[in-house]
Design a protein around this motif. Sequence first.
Motif, short mmCIF file in Angstrom:
data_model
loop_
_atom_site.label_atom_id
_atom_site.label_comp_id
_atom_site.label_asym_id
_atom_site.label_seq_id
_atom_site.Cartn_x
_atom_site.Cartn_y
_atom_site.Cartn_z
N GLN A 1 -19.99 -29.12 -6.39
CA GLN A 1 -21.15 -29.59 -5.97
C GLN A 1 -22.04 -28.56 -5.33
OE1 GLN A 1 -24.20 -30.90 -5.49
NE2 GLN A 1 -23.56 -33.07 -5.10
N ASP B 1 -18.17 -25.94 -1.38
CA ASP B 1 -17.60 -26.72 -2.55
C ASP B 1 -18.19 -26.40 -3.96
OD1 ASP B 1 -16.01 -29.14 -3.63
OD2 ASP B 1 -18.02 -30.17 -3.62
N ALA C 1 -19.49 -32.28 -11.86
CA ALA C 1 -19.53 -32.48 -10.62
C ALA C 1 -18.49 -33.61 -10.39
CB ALA C 1 -20.69 -33.06 -10.25
N ASP C 2 -17.91 -34.38 -11.63
CA ASP C 2 -17.32 -35.62 -11.32
C ASP C 2 -15.96 -35.28 -11.97
OD1 ASP C 2 -15.91 -38.04 -11.51
OD2 ASP C 2 -17.63 -38.90 -12.93
N THR D 1 -13.93 -37.13 -13.11
CA THR D 1 -13.65 -38.08 -14.56
C THR D 1 -14.30 -37.59 -15.80
OG1 THR D 1 -15.38 -39.55 -13.80
CG2 THR D 1 -12.95 -40.08 -12.98
N ALA D 2 -15.20 -36.83 -15.36
CA ALA D 2 -16.27 -36.31 -16.74
C ALA D 2 -15.21 -35.32 -17.39
CB ALA D 2 -17.31 -35.45 -16.12
N ARG E 1 -4.86 -28.59 -3.28
CA ARG E 1 -5.50 -29.71 -3.44
C ARG E 1 -7.02 -29.24 -3.87
NH1 ARG E 1 -5.78 -32.58 1.51
NH2 ARG E 1 -3.47 -32.86 1.63
N ALA E 2 -7.21 -29.54 -4.97
CA ALA E 2 -8.73 -29.29 -5.55
C ALA E 2 -9.53 -30.38 -4.88
CB ALA E 2 -8.81 -29.39 -7.07
N ILE E 3 -10.83 -29.65 -4.57
CA ILE E 3 -11.38 -30.39 -3.61
C ILE E 3 -12.77 -31.39 -3.91
CG2 ILE E 3 -13.08 -28.57 -2.74
CD1 ILE E 3 -12.97 -29.70 0.13
N THR F 1 -13.74 -33.31 -6.22
CA THR F 1 -13.55 -34.45 -7.22
C THR F 1 -14.05 -35.55 -6.88
OG1 THR F 1 -11.32 -34.75 -6.42
CG2 THR F 1 -11.84 -33.28 -8.47
N HIS F 2 -14.30 -36.72 -7.48
CA HIS F 2 -14.97 -37.86 -6.94
C HIS F 2 -14.08 -39.16 -7.49
CE1 HIS F 2 -18.74 -35.50 -5.86
NE2 HIS F 2 -17.94 -35.11 -6.85
N GLY F 3 -13.70 -39.91 -6.60
CA GLY F 3 -12.94 -41.04 -6.87
C GLY F 3 -11.58 -41.07 -7.38
N VAL F 4 -11.48 -40.17 -8.46
CA VAL F 4 -10.15 -39.72 -8.97
C VAL F 4 -10.02 -38.17 -8.85
CG1 VAL F 4 -8.72 -39.82 -10.90
CG2 VAL F 4 -10.44 -41.54 -10.70
N SER F 5 -8.60 -37.93 -8.23
CA SER F 5 -8.69 -36.57 -8.01
C SER F 5 -8.45 -35.66 -9.38
CB SER F 5 -7.40 -36.28 -7.22
OG SER F 5 -6.15 -36.72 -7.91
N GLN G 1 -4.93 -35.95 -10.69
CA GLN G 1 -4.63 -37.31 -11.52
C GLN G 1 -5.41 -37.33 -12.70
OE1 GLN G 1 -6.28 -39.86 -8.37
NE2 GLN G 1 -4.10 -40.84 -8.06
#
Lengths: 153, 430
Positions: free
Chosen positions: A10, A16, A41-42, A44-45, A87-89, A91-95, A98
Amino acid sequence: MGARVIGLGQPVAGDDGVGIAVLRHLRELGVPGGTELFEVADATALLPLLETPLPVVIVDAVVGHGAAGEVLEVDADDLGARGAGPRAISTHGVSLGQTIRLARLVADGRGSSRIRFVGVTIIRPDRYGCGLSPVVLAAVPRAAAAVLARIER
Amino acid sequence: MTEKKRTIKVELARVEGEGSLTIRLKGKKATAVELRIFEPPRFFEAFLRGRSHLEVPDITARICGICPVAYQMSSCHAIEDALGMKIDGSVRALRRLLYCGEWIESHALHVFMLHAPDFLGYADGLAMAKDHLDVVRRGLRIKKTGNAIMTLLGGREIHPINVRIGGFYRVPAKNELRALLPEIEWALGAVRQSLTWAADFPFPSFERDYELVSLRHESEYPFSEGRITSSKGLDLPARDFDAHFEETQVPYSTALHARIRGRGAYLCGPIARFNLNFDRLGDSTRDAARSIELSAPCRNPFKSILIRLVEIHQALEDARRIIGSYVPPDRPYVEAELRAGTGHGCTEAPRGMLYHRYTVDAEGMITDARIVPPTSQNQRTIEEDLFHLADVLATLPLEEATSRAEQAVRNFDPCISCSTHFLDLRFERA
């Protein structure tokens, strides 16, 4: 040959945005033919982007590992999905961990079999702001070099 | 009396953003519920001052990776209001179509990857996928249908760049839109199948008499236009938002808490929209809801997962209709005539009402900005829900109580920030 490089982050959330900064640095440097560059940025994309026969390198900010500005390179499977490991930082909603595991599960053999992760350690951002801190900014060329070394290998 | 305090801390990796939630219990009663979050829009309000009005949609799209269209639409409507512009015809329809794409992808992510695992007893979507791979694949394909709409109209999936004040930089050809129809038709069937699947989830018995707040349009299910209405009598234009809603500071959080002046907490988002606009659903969507015996009133927040599926269906139904009747506009955007003024925009983000207010000067530069996101509006209600759940939580083992509390927070699909992704939950018993 070719490769797919994906920067996560972001850009207006301070450090970040380092994954995006590394991508932009790579664009300026120039990348080998057949290399595709994506900014997202997301996390899940990433799912459709990981459905590729190409090797993939994901670049993102990392917390909980080393000092700020440290560049690390790990196999994507070593990313912490929920607590353990770097830990990658951004990410949104789903790491990110994951998401990569999920991509492998749903892709049914169509996903990239070689996913590497290049991370830049940052201090967890507590508010929005433009630009990177000096120590993280200084790490951008080193992270870009790590990406280039990986895709030229 | 002996005091026993227990604290557990969990990473809530399925709520976007960083924050923490502390619940303090004394016996079966909650003595405090504190949701601490970092709220990004405040930074943007200052960042926007001194910028050209034309930059605002692209800048505000950066506030959230999951719902950038909502920020773009609220900002466009507010600035167009300030400049006295009216957008109609095909350009208006394309904006609604773009918003449909965002609702589909955002709701699908939440339903299939974030909320369904709570009901089925999985730690996350990945764990659920191992046992329910077909369901997860179906959910991701529905999400992809929304992403395809966003990519075509927005120029790219994340942070669309094709939206501008007055319309779009480029509008699609008829055949580009029609290419989306087969997948939209598939998704409509897949959502109905998913409704039947989710209707059997074990929904906790919990209802509250919320004051529900959402837009209401004269003929459509609300996306970008309409009056602000509530279940307790509010009915006002967006420009009166500030007169009826206020934000207050709390000592434990940097985020402001919204409330209705003189009344208190309220609920915005899918449950509010559904209850206040059930008669505005399309025929096939209303039938889909009724097929699982879901209709207004529905005040159980845990059933928001069903309502999100209904709203995906509505967005798909709208998308099919808009594409079917699409005629490309003569011009992709309406040219703005600059003038000084203040404008207000209120649209329905997937998570709820999103209010923007801008003041522009005669050169079109922003001199003042205000953004009130849905998560800020729902914060107080989230805390009150936890308060009311406290007696149930107190009887559960800690691990189960923590899961139930997380689930209750996820009912609201909170979008806490776009920089990090952990909510630390503290559950303290005294």
